[in-house]
Structures are given as C-alpha cells and as structure tokens.
Design a protein around this motif. Structure first.
Motif: not given
Length: 104
Positions: A11-24
């Motif tokens: 869950l933490l990994g998925t959240g991190l990927l989503l946040l990085v995607h959102l920013f980029n």
C-alpha cells in the motif's frame, strides 16, 4: 504477520508511485494543470527543442516534421473534463486506500 506487513508495504509503495506520477504528470510548472500531449498526441516544437533537441533535428532532417492543427475547442474541453474526472477518481481511490490502511 507476514501478510499484514506485505499488505502495508504494498500500500505504501502504491501510494508513493501514485504521488510521483501525480507530480510528474500534473503538478510540474511546465505541464500544469495537465500535459495534453497524452490525449491529443501532439507536442509543440518549443517543447521538443527544450526536451529532445536531437530528436527534433532528426525529424527535420528526415522531413518527417509535420505541422498539426489543434483539436476543436469543444473537443478539447471534453478531453480536459475527462482528464480531470480521471484525476478525481484516482485521488479518491488513493484517499480511500489510505483511510482503509489507517483503519478509519
């Protein structure tokens, strides 16, 4: 215990990927509020010159650089509404996932 740890870490990994995607994808100053090249398939010549000048020169040399017209305003508005709808759904799913992980 392993199953609980695995689910929390995923869950933490998925959240991190989503946040990085959102920013980029959405929050970078040069792309804000969204990069329309994903939905229109077109980028400006200035963007290519800044991001990939060697590719732009190769396109010019091969004679493959095409000037395209932008989508009609009505079609562009529909595209933008659809992208914002997808963004809202994605952020809602992220929020619900975090709330579920926190047990609230």
């Amino acid at each position: 215990m392993a199953a609980v740890l695995h689910s929390e870490i995923s869950l933490l990994g998925t959240g991190l990927l989503l946040l990085v995607h959102l920013f980029n994808t959405h929050l970078r100053p040069e792309k804000f509020p969204m990069d329309l090249s994903l939905v229109t398939g077109m980028v400006s010549e200035q963007h290519l010159q800044r991001a990939r000048p060697e590719y732009l020169e190769r396109l010019r040399g091969d004679g493959q650089l095409e000037l395209a017209t932008t989508p009609e305003p009505r079609q562009l508005k529909l595209i933008i509404v659809g992208v914002y709808l997808m963004l809202f759904v994605g952020l809602s799913l992220l929020a619900w996932s975090l709330l579920a992980a926190l047990g609230k």
